[in-house]
Structure formats: structure tokens, C-alpha cells
Design a protein around this motif. Structure first.
Motif, PDB file in Angstrom:
ATOM      1  N   ASP A  64       0.867  -1.360   0.025  1.00 47.26           N
ATOM      2  CA  ASP A  64      -0.122   0.003   0.010  1.00 47.26           C
ATOM      3  C   ASP A  64       0.676   1.326  -0.076  1.00 47.26           C
ATOM      4  O   ASP A  64       0.611   2.347  -0.829  1.00 47.26           O
ATOM      5  N   MET A  65       1.785   1.399   1.026  1.00 45.65           N
ATOM      6  CA  MET A  65       2.636   2.501   0.783  1.00 45.65           C
ATOM      7  C   MET A  65       3.475   2.703  -0.274  1.00 45.65           C
ATOM      8  O   MET A  65       3.521   3.849  -0.925  1.00 45.65           O
ATOM      9  N   MET A  66       3.846   1.661  -1.069  1.00 43.98           N
ATOM     10  CA  MET A  66       4.629   1.891  -2.344  1.00 43.98           C
ATOM     11  C   MET A  66       3.794   2.524  -3.356  1.00 43.98           C
ATOM     12  O   MET A  66       4.115   3.148  -4.344  1.00 43.98           O
ATOM     13  N   LEU A  67       2.502   1.859  -3.502  1.00 41.46           N
ATOM     14  CA  LEU A  67       1.552   2.249  -4.455  1.00 41.46           C
ATOM     15  C   LEU A  67       1.341   3.765  -4.335  1.00 41.46           C
ATOM     16  O   LEU A  67       0.834   4.387  -5.081  1.00 41.46           O
ATOM     17  N   ARG A  68       0.820   3.919  -2.981  1.00 41.49           N
ATOM     18  CA  ARG A  68       0.546   5.138  -2.595  1.00 41.49           C
ATOM     19  C   ARG A  68       1.758   6.397  -3.000  1.00 41.49           C
ATOM     20  O   ARG A  68       1.543   7.331  -3.556  1.00 41.49           O
ATOM     21  N   LYS A  69       2.853   5.800  -2.815  1.00 44.05           N
ATOM     22  CA  LYS A  69       4.009   6.632  -3.151  1.00 44.05           C
ATOM     23  C   LYS A  69       4.020   7.113  -4.675  1.00 44.05           C
ATOM     24  O   LYS A  69       4.451   8.309  -5.155  1.00 44.05           O
ATOM     25  N   HIS A  70       3.418   6.143  -5.427  1.00 41.25           N
ATOM     26  CA  HIS A  70       3.468   6.289  -7.042  1.00 41.25           C
ATOM     27  C   HIS A  70       2.369   6.783  -7.534  1.00 41.25           C
ATOM     28  O   HIS A  70       2.177   6.704  -8.697  1.00 41.25           O
ATOM     29  N   GLY A  71       1.223   7.177  -6.609  1.00 47.19           N
ATOM     30  CA  GLY A  71       0.159   7.310  -7.254  1.00 47.19           C
ATOM     31  C   GLY A  71      -0.868   6.339  -7.829  1.00 47.19           C
ATOM     32  O   GLY A  71      -1.604   6.759  -8.659  1.00 47.19           O
ATOM     33  N   LYS A  72      -0.413   4.897  -7.490  1.00 50.48           N
ATOM     34  CA  LYS A  72      -1.292   3.991  -8.146  1.00 50.48           C
ATOM     35  C   LYS A  72      -2.117   3.021  -6.785  1.00 50.48           C
ATOM     36  O   LYS A  72      -2.315   1.857  -7.102  1.00 50.48           O
ATOM     37  N   GLN A  73      -2.627   3.854  -6.053  1.00 49.31           N
ATOM     38  CA  GLN A  73      -3.123   2.955  -4.840  1.00 49.31           C
ATOM     39  C   GLN A  73      -4.374   2.202  -5.064  1.00 49.31           C
ATOM     40  O   GLN A  73      -4.843   1.582  -4.353  1.00 49.31           O
ATOM     41  N   ARG A 100      11.425  -0.029 -11.955  1.00 51.02           N
ATOM     42  CA  ARG A 100      12.368   0.797 -12.608  1.00 51.02           C
ATOM     43  C   ARG A 100      12.480   2.251 -12.739  1.00 51.02           C
ATOM     44  O   ARG A 100      12.878   3.017 -13.465  1.00 51.02           O
ATOM     45  N   GLY A 101      11.981   2.821 -11.211  1.00 52.00           N
ATOM     46  CA  GLY A 101      12.130   3.828 -10.779  1.00 52.00           C
ATOM     47  C   GLY A 101      11.002   4.922 -11.720  1.00 52.00           C
ATOM     48  O   GLY A 101      11.368   5.810 -11.527  1.00 52.00           O
ATOM     49  N   ASP A 102       9.974   4.441 -11.796  1.00 47.30           N
ATOM     50  CA  ASP A 102       8.779   4.960 -12.527  1.00 47.30           C
ATOM     51  C   ASP A 102       7.446   4.532 -12.228  1.00 47.30           C
ATOM     52  O   ASP A 102       7.142   3.564 -12.540  1.00 47.30           O
ATOM     53  N   GLY A 103       6.907   5.056 -11.229  1.00 45.72           N
ATOM     54  CA  GLY A 103       5.526   4.468 -10.816  1.00 45.72           C
ATOM     55  C   GLY A 103       4.449   5.479 -11.233  1.00 45.72           C
ATOM     56  O   GLY A 103       3.459   4.961 -11.117  1.00 45.72           O
ATOM     57  N   LEU A 112       6.911  -2.123 -23.038  1.00 48.57           N
ATOM     58  CA  LEU A 112       7.027  -0.925 -22.390  1.00 48.57           C
ATOM     59  C   LEU A 112       8.083  -0.818 -21.555  1.00 48.57           C
ATOM     60  O   LEU A 112       8.985   0.161 -21.545  1.00 48.57           O
ATOM     61  N   VAL A 113       8.534  -1.884 -20.947  1.00 45.66           N
ATOM     62  CA  VAL A 113       9.657  -1.907 -20.225  1.00 45.66           C
ATOM     63  C   VAL A 113      10.976  -1.953 -21.242  1.00 45.66           C
ATOM     64  O   VAL A 113      12.119  -1.265 -21.075  1.00 45.66           O
ATOM     65  N   ALA A 114      10.727  -2.525 -22.333  1.00 45.66           N
ATOM     66  CA  ALA A 114      11.865  -2.509 -23.542  1.00 45.66           C
ATOM     67  C   ALA A 114      12.206  -1.152 -24.085  1.00 45.66           C
ATOM     68  O   ALA A 114      13.115  -0.690 -24.203  1.00 45.66           O
ATOM     69  N   ALA A 115      10.922  -0.342 -24.074  1.00 42.41           N
ATOM     70  CA  ALA A 115      10.837   0.891 -24.875  1.00 42.41           C
ATOM     71  C   ALA A 115      11.733   1.934 -23.676  1.00 42.41           C
ATOM     72  O   ALA A 115      12.459   2.733 -24.169  1.00 42.41           O
ATOM     73  N   LEU A 116      11.263   1.815 -22.437  1.00 43.28           N
ATOM     74  CA  LEU A 116      12.156   2.228 -21.377  1.00 43.28           C
ATOM     75  C   LEU A 116      13.569   2.139 -21.314  1.00 43.28           C
ATOM     76  O   LEU A 116      14.031   3.200 -21.114  1.00 43.28           O
ATOM     77  N   ASN A 152      20.923  12.745 -21.339  1.00 39.32           N
ATOM     78  CA  ASN A 152      20.196  13.912 -20.439  1.00 39.32           C
ATOM     79  C   ASN A 152      19.554  13.165 -19.386  1.00 39.32           C
ATOM     80  O   ASN A 152      18.319  12.811 -19.711  1.00 39.32           O
ATOM     81  N   LYS A 153      19.930  13.051 -18.119  1.00 40.92           N
ATOM     82  CA  LYS A 153      18.968  12.613 -17.199  1.00 40.92           C
ATOM     83  C   LYS A 153      17.800  13.227 -16.883  1.00 40.92           C
ATOM     84  O   LYS A 153      16.747  12.377 -16.661  1.00 40.92           O
ATOM     85  N   LYS A 154      17.692  14.439 -16.797  1.00 40.65           N
ATOM     86  CA  LYS A 154      16.522  15.118 -16.546  1.00 40.65           C
ATOM     87  C   LYS A 154      15.482  14.935 -17.668  1.00 40.65           C
ATOM     88  O   LYS A 154      14.434  14.701 -17.434  1.00 40.65           O
ATOM     89  N   ARG A 155      16.000  14.771 -18.925  1.00 36.31           N
ATOM     90  CA  ARG A 155      14.852  14.878 -20.085  1.00 36.31           C
ATOM     91  C   ARG A 155      14.462  13.187 -20.156  1.00 36.31           C
ATOM     92  O   ARG A 155      13.338  13.167 -20.271  1.00 36.31           O
ATOM     93  N   PHE A 156      15.427  12.356 -19.653  1.00 39.98           N
ATOM     94  CA  PHE A 156      14.856  10.946 -19.626  1.00 39.98           C
ATOM     95  C   PHE A 156      13.709  10.940 -18.537  1.00 39.98           C
ATOM     96  O   PHE A 156      12.805  10.066 -18.568  1.00 39.98           O
ATOM     97  N   ASN A 157      14.118  11.606 -17.307  1.00 41.53           N
ATOM     98  CA  ASN A 157      13.107  11.465 -16.130  1.00 41.53           C
ATOM     99  C   ASN A 157      11.531  11.958 -16.481  1.00 41.53           C
ATOM    100  O   ASN A 157      10.791  11.396 -16.433  1.00 41.53           O
ATOM    101  N   LEU A 158      11.909  12.991 -17.470  1.00 37.34           N
ATOM    102  CA  LEU A 158      10.376  13.284 -18.154  1.00 37.34           C
ATOM    103  C   LEU A 158       9.900  12.421 -19.019  1.00 37.34           C
ATOM    104  O   LEU A 158       8.802  12.331 -18.970  1.00 37.34           O
TER     105      LEU A 158
END
Length: 792
Positions: A218-227, A372-375, A327-331, A340-346
Motif C-alpha cells: 500500500d505504501m509503495m503504490l501510494r508513493k507512486h500514485g497507484k493506490q 524501474r524507478g517509474d511509478g 513498455l519495459v523494452a521501450a523504457l 540527459n538524465k533530466k530529459r529521460f526522467n520526463l
């Protein structure tokens, strides 16, 4: 020194792990008692002895120390380092450069932590920036020694080890009375609970342990807005208290397997670990077949992302995303290309979009992305036919938003689609091509789509033909089509291919398409699994750069017979088949292969003539007069069509042999034995003599046989009457050449009469480009079968 019971557990666990999973031979692994036989141990440690010692090589040791509870992990690592390795390293001949502390027992499982002596300092060993939680494998140690670094980067778990663990976990969950449909949920929950470490209190009672796991979920999903998806991942104890302990033990053993795999590291690698687990679980149930799920192998998702050249500037969409493999493969592809780390985060936040109809499955995709650091991705539950995407911007970055209905003002935003639509089930209203249409509707003009499809979509008549002709080619451009190996979706037997389409530009009739038939992809079947093997050729890798060029809309020449070709679509083909098998060149079959095939044709024919008591047949007399002769080598060839070689090409007249009376005339069918004979019947008319037959379907469509006797044929057999100038040797040679083209056909693509106009037969020719009958005779006479037949 007396050893507590739980340390005996560790003793057995360590030996089993090192020998069965981690690649160490038994001769390299020493127990506490045996280690005294190593001179440096006896010299520097005196009466002290670590739990185990692994002899990496003659000059290097790996020290392992165990403790009886997980709480003592750091103590175990410290003792391995200070009490053993540092003392050994006072010598110069042999060094202890690796240490592992392992702690736990059978009740709470085991966890490990390891260090490497890097530039004189003990450094924690990590994989993909995650601490290693299992014993060190030989591969890991080799990698560290090669790079001279405790930080193992871009590491992918060994496929065999992973699949074995997946099978083990499946069995553990089965033994824990956890049904097939619930297993993926359990794995998802445990993976989320382990995202930020392995410090679950496994000694707690079953109720508290499950409560702790669910709280972390529950905590992890809330953290990533997927509760909202928590209800599809949280796990419950069995209703019967009698099964609580069994359930808890299954959870602990599963966590143990995950830690041994260094699961947090594996989830951050390019492998779609969760998708692989799901494949293993589905294999034991009927759910996948019932709903048309065909999970895409991870090397195909990676191939698709690479040839489409996904970057951080794209908006990527999968309308049937399943566990998120594409989607994993695309990421991962975008991350490899990013500078550019900032652009990749976007891109992680705004560039990935997916729809999945089944709530439990989309929950797996979300877990995949969280690892993969993207929730905060845009993977949603829903029916892709009721979801539409429209474009916009946020802080100057292109984004997409979901709509519940189409709108005139909608701006299609997607630049790349990667997908594998559900294979159509009987009675289904939606065909595979409907999913492609809906995906294309979400795309910008000149966006590029990759889709896995059953071969039938691109070769069948009826609705599929209308779709190809009236929708696909009139509105879009086909850039490439690649046939995949027959067993790529093993154990599901669906012939499949990949198609790459450019959106919004009508297909130019002169436009060349890159066609490829991939027979080998680097994997082999072994004990019910497809495993990566260095013994298997990887033709996907071989064609990858050419597919990239085709995807970039480049014009280029390419032709490797039976493998790939760059060639325009034949719009005169009434079937409008869009598969490589219809376009690839035959090429020149090697003389050895031709001779071997003639040999087979002759042996099959002679065996039939003898067993059917046609001993006075002129072919037997001919064969006994032949002598095996040396072969001339310099040969020129020209391509001939069937019409060039045969006066008449037609099909047999009989559909069901059961309607015929027994008689003396052999009825030729699509059988591959007894020279194609299904039986003997009373047939006066509609018979043939001295012809070649071609099987339209059956196990091996295109199988060709020679019949120098009176016969009749079924209506799924093509009958070819040779022109008068073709002598017996030429007929045998042509039969062999026809058999060399069996590769063009399959259960999914029958060799019907309307396809014979595309069959190409290479024959030796003289300087005037006429058939060189002398050369053909030389080749036929070189068969060893003639000398053998004389002894009959």
C-alpha cells in the motif's frame, strides 16, 4: 566448536546453492572441516575455520561465514572479513578477495551480503546499483575480476538459473495451496514489499507477516500514485487457520528464492522478470488460452524497441500492454540512448502509455515500472477500444492524455507503438487487425508501429484480405515484415510474424518492403523450455540493422535467398499475401542437397513400386541400368516457372476416398509415405501417368513426388504433367528442386493451386540459356542410389 541446529541448516543450504545454482564445482567448495586441507587456511587461521571456502583459482579464495539468524548478517560479514580473510591476506601466495556473510535458518530463510577486496579496501558488491542478496556465482566473480570493480553493471541474470527459480517458486506456491490465478498476485506483492530492501520480519506469526507485506504494498503504490490497484496486489491468508503455517512457509521460501536471484537487481535490468514469472505461472493453467494471451518473449520486445529506435523524445503506446514487456523494452531502449538524465526522467513520466483490460495483469505492469524507478506512468486499466489519446504540452514537453470517447478536436499524439494484440478466439468480435487500426488511430502521421501478428492476418482471404487491400495499403505504408521462428511462442503453436507500419501515408506501389524469414533466434528448446544457447544462430541480430534501415524509410538493395530481400509488394497477386515466404528468392540449391533429395525421391519411389508389386515398371528397369558417375562442377542456372516446364497444372478430382470402391488404382493424397498413396480404388476415368504431384496441405505442404505409373489424386493434390522434352532424369531433378521449396509453406500457408504461379525452379542451362540436359544427367547420375539398386 559446537554448531547450533540452525547453522546446520545454513551448512546444507550453502552447499546446495553453490553446487546446483551458482556454477561452482564440488571440488572447488570446501566445508569447515575440509578447509584445513588448504595450506594458507591451516597456516594463518590455526584453529579458526569459516563455514565454507570456495577456491576460485590456485591463488584466490572466497570466504563464507554463516550465522543462525538474519539479525546477525552484519556480524557474519564482519567475521568473514576480519577473522578470516584479513588473516589469510597477510600471506603473499594466496589471497582471500571475496567474502560473504550469510544469516538465517529454515524458519525465516537466509539472506547474504558480500564484499570484494578492491584496491586494498573491502567494498560491498552490487549489481545494477543494488546490493547482492545471494551467494556469489562463478559468473559474478568472473565479471568482478574482469572489471576489477565490486559494482557489477548492466548485469542480466542467467536465463537457466532464472527459469529454474521460477519453476521452483511455482512449485513452492503450489505446495502452499496457492492456486494458479493467485500466484502472480503473490509475486507482485512480495516484489513491491522488497523494493526498498529485504528487512521483513519473517519470524512474525502468519497474520502479522501478511499484514506487514500488505502495508508495504500500500505504501509503495501510494508513493507512486497507484493506490487504486492495491486491491489487485494485496494478499490474504487462507480462510482455514490450518493452512496459515503452510501459507507462511510458502511466502518465506518464495522470498528466499527471490533473494537468491538478487531480484531487486534483476528487476532493474533489461529483463522483464515479472513477465517471465507470469509466463511460468500461466503455463500451468488454462487462463492464457481462454483469453487469447500470448506473452511476448523478451528478446522480441527488445528487438522491436531497438529497430523502432525509441528515444526520450517519443510518446510510446501499447494498447494491449499485458505485464508491460514492450513498455519495459521501450523504457530501457530510451535510457540506453539518453544523454540527459533530466530529459529521460520526463520521458518516464510523460512518454510511456499502456492499456490493459484485466486488472490483475495491469497491476503487474505497474509493479514492473515501479521497479524501474517509474511509478507515475500512464498505464491504465480499460478496453483499448474505449480509450483515446489526445496530445498536449506540459512545461514545453509533449504529453498525451486519455479520453473516454473520440473527439473531432482530438490531436493524435503517439509517435511509436509496440504491441502484440490478443490472438483472436473463436466467436470473438475483434480480430487482431482491429487492434492495429485502433492503435494507428492514436498516432501522429508518419509515426511507426510494430506489431506481432499471427501469420494468417497477412495471408488469409476474406475479411483479412479486404483489410489488407482496402485499409492497410490504402492508408498506410508497410516498411518491413519478419517471420519469426516456428516455436518462438512455445508451447503455443501459432505461426507469427512482426510487421512495421508507417502511419498515414498510402503505400507507394514502387516502394520496396524489407522481408525476412527468421528461422533461428538464438534459443533452443530444452526440457519444455526455450533457452538462450550459444549453439543456436541468431538471425534476428543479423537482420536488425537492415530492419532499422527499412524503419527509417531508407531505400537499399538486399537479397539473401531464403532469408531476406528488399522487394516491392506484388499488387497483381489476387491474394495480396504480405509475408516473406511469398517474396524471398529461392536461390541455387547446392549440388549436394539436390543429389541427396533426388536420392530420397528415388528410394521412396522404388520402395513403393516393389511393395505395390509393380516390378515390371519401366522406372525400375531404368534404375538398374544407371551407374553412379562423377559429377561435373561448373554449372550455370536460369529460373523457370511451372508453366515453362509443365503442359498441364491442375488438382485431383476426389475429395473423400470413403466414397470409392476398392480397386487397383493408387489414389495420391498429401501423405508423405508410400509415395503419397492413400489406398487403391476402382477408378476408370480421371487418371494420370508420368506426373509429379505436389501436396497442397498436410504435415508438409509442397512435398513433391514422382509417379511413373497410372494413378488418381485427391482434390488437395496438384498434378503437374511434364512437357514432352523433359526426360526421366530431368523430371527427377525438377521433383528435387520442388522439394527444396517446402520452406515457403506451412500449416498456416498451404500450397494451393493459386500460389503455383510464384514457384521458381532453378535449372542448369547451356550457353544459349536452354535447359542443359547433359548437366542434369550428370547430376542425377552422381546419386549413390543407382549402384545400390543394382544389388536388389
Amino acid at each position: 566448536m559446537a554448531r547450533e541446529r540452525s547453522e546446520v541448516h545454513a551448512y546444507h543450504y550453502i552447499l546446495t546453492e553453490l553446487a546446483s545454482k551458482k556454477g561452482w564445482s564440488k571440488s572447488q567448495v570446501y566445508t569447515q572441516q575440509e578447509s584445513q586441507n588448504i595450506p594458507v587456511i591451516a597456516k594463518y587461521l590455526k584453529n579458526k575455520r569459516p563455514e565454507n571456502v570456495v577456491q576460485v583459482n590456485d591463488a584466490m579464495l572466497y570466504i563464507i561465514e554463516a550465522k543462525n539468524t538474519r539479525k546477525k548478517l552484519n556480524q557474519a560479514l564482519k567475521e568473514a572479513e576480519k577473522d578470516y580473510a584479513d588473516l589469510i591476506n597477510k600471506g603473499s601466495a594466496v589471497k582471500a578477495t571475496f567474502v560473504t556473510g550469510i544469516a538465517g535458518n529454515d524458519e525465516e530463510g537466509f539472506v547474504a551480503k558480500s564484499k570484494f577486496l578492491e584496491n586494498g579496501r573491502w567494498t560491498i558488491i552490487t549489481e545494477n546499483e543494488i546490493e547482492v542478496t545471494g551467494l556469489l556465482s562463478k559468473t559474478q566473480i568472473d565479471r568482478i575480476l574482469e572489471t576489477k570493480s565490486a559494482a557489477i553493471k548492466d548485469y542480466e541474470i542467467d536465463e537457466k538459473e532464472f527459469l529454474q527459480s521460477a519453476e521452483n517458486i511455482n512449485q513452492i506456491l503450489h505446495d502452499g495451496a496457492i492456486n494458479n490465478d493467485y500466484r502472480a498476485r503473490v509475486i507482485s506483492a512480495l516484489l513491491l514489499a522488497l523494493v526498498e530492501g529485504s528487512s521483513l520480519d519473517l519470524a512474525a506469526n502468519p497474520s502479522r507477516l501478511i499484514q506487514s507485506i500488505n502495508l508495504r504494498v500500500d505504501m509503495m503504490l501510494r508513493k507512486h500514485g497507484k493506490q487504486d490497484f492495491a486491491r489487485y496486489i494485496k494478499i490474504d491468508l487462507p480462510s482455514s487457520e490450518d493452512n496459515h503455517v503452510k501459507f507462511k512457509q510458502a511466502i518465506i521460501k518464495t522470498i528466499q528464492e527471490l533473494l537468491e536471484l538478487n531480484i531487486r537487481s534483476a528487476m532493474k535490468s533489461g529483463k522483464d522478470v515479472l513477465g517471465k514469472f507470469y509466463e511460468v505461472f500461466l503455463k500451468y493453467g488454462n487462463g492464457a488460452k481462454e483469453i487469447g494471451i500470448v506473452l511476448t518473449p523478451r528478446h522480441l520486445t527488445r528487438f522491436a524497441a531497438e529497430v523502432l529506435n525509441v528515444t526520450e523524445d517519443d510518446l510510446v503506446y501499447d494498447p494491449t500492454c499485458g505485464t508491460g514487456g514492450f513498455l519495459v523494452a521501450a523504457l530501457d531502449q530510451a535510457q540506453r540512448k539518453s544523454k540527459n538524465k533530466k530529459r529521460f526522467n520526463l520521458f518516464k513520466k510523460h512518454g510511456i502509455y499502456g492499456v490493459e483490460e484485466q486488472d490483475p495483469v495491469v497491476a503487474l505492469a505497474i509493479v514492473n515500472m515501479i521497479f524501474r524507478g517509474d511509478g507515475k506512468n500512464n498505464i491504465i486499466e480499460g478496453n483499448c477500444f474505449n480509450k483515446w489519446l489526445t496530445g498536449g504540452t506540459e512545461n514545453g514537453i509533449s504529453i498525451a492524455k486519455y479520453l473516454d470517447q473520440n473527439s473531432k478536436n482530438r490531436i493524435p499524439p503517439i509517435t511509436k507503438v509496440l504491441m502484440n494484440p490478443p490472438f483472436a478466439q473463436k466467436g470473438s468480435q475483434k480480430k487482431e487487425y482491429h487492434y492495429i487500426e485502433q492503435a494507428l488511430n492514436q498516432m501522429q502521421d508518419e509515426g511507426v508501429l510494430f506489431s506481432v501478428l499471427p501469420m494468417s492476418v497477412l495471408l488469409k482471404g476474406g475479411d483479412e484480405l479486404v483489410w489488407r487491400k482496402e485499409y492497410l495499403l490504402k492508408n498506410h505504408t508497410v516498411l518491413s515484415v519478419i517471420t519469426f521462428p516456428e516455436d518462438v511462442f512455445y508451447p503455443i503453436g501459432v505461426r507469427s510474424l512482426g510487421i512495421i507500419i508507417k502511419k498515414g501515408v498510402s503505400h507507394d506501389k514502387a516502394k520496396k518492403v524489407f522481408w525476412a524469414k527468421v528461422n533461428y533466434d538464438g534459443f533452443v528448446k530444452s526440457k519444455g523450455k526455450r533457452l538462450l544457447s550459444p549453439k543456436s544462430e541468431d538471425q534476428l541480430e543479423e537482420v536488425k540493422e537492415l530492419v532499422k534501415r527499412a524503419t527509417n524509410n531508407e531505400s537499399f538493395k538486399a537479397n539473401k535467398p531464403k532469408f531476406y530481400i528488399s522487394k516491392a509488394i506484388d499488387f497483381n497477386d489476387k491474394q495480396l499475401e504480405l509475408i516473406p515466404e511469398a517474396y524471398l528468392d529461392e536461390g541455387i540449391v547446392s549440388i549436394n542437397s539436390t543429389v541427396n533429395e533426388i536420392d530420397k525421391v528415388v528410394r521412396e519411389l522404388v520402395a513403393f513400386l516393389i511393395t505395390s508389386k509393380q516390378t515390371d515398371n519401366h522406372f525400375l528397369k531404368f534404375s538398374k541400368k544407371q551407374k553412379t558417375a562423377p559429377l561435373k562442377t561448373k554449372i550455370a542456372y536460369r529460373i523457370f516457372s511451372l508453366e515453362d516446364l509443365f503442359d498441364n497444372i491442375n488438382t485431383g478430382e476426389f475429395h473423400v476416398s470413403g466414397e470409392l470402391d476398392v480397386g487397383d488404382v493408387p489414389l495420391i493424397s498429401c501423405k508423405t509415405i508410400e509415395n503419397g498413396t492413400e489406398g487403391y480404388f476402382d477408378i476408370d476415368n480421371e487418371t494420370y501417368d508420368n506426373c509429379i504431384t505436389i501436396a497442397s496441405d498436410g504435415s508438409w505442404p509442397m512435398t513433391s513426388l514422382y509417379h511413373p505409373y497410372v494413378f488418381a489424386a485427391k482434390d488437395n493434390v496438384i498434378i503437374c504433367k511434364p512437357k514432352e522434352e523433359l526426360d526421366l532424369r530431368a523430371i527427377l531433378f525438377i521433383t528435387a528442386q520442388l522439394n527444396s521449396q517446402i520452406w515457403r509453406f506451412s500449416y498456416g500457408r498451404k500450397c494451393y493451386l493459386n500460389k503455383t504461379n510464384k514457384i521458381q525452379i532453378p535449372l542448369p542451362v547451356d550457353k544459349n540459356k536452354k535447359i542443359d540436359f547433359n548437366m542434369i544427367s550428370s547430376i542425377v547420375n552422381s546419386c549413390v542410389v543407382w549402384d545400390e539398386l543394382k544389388r536388389l
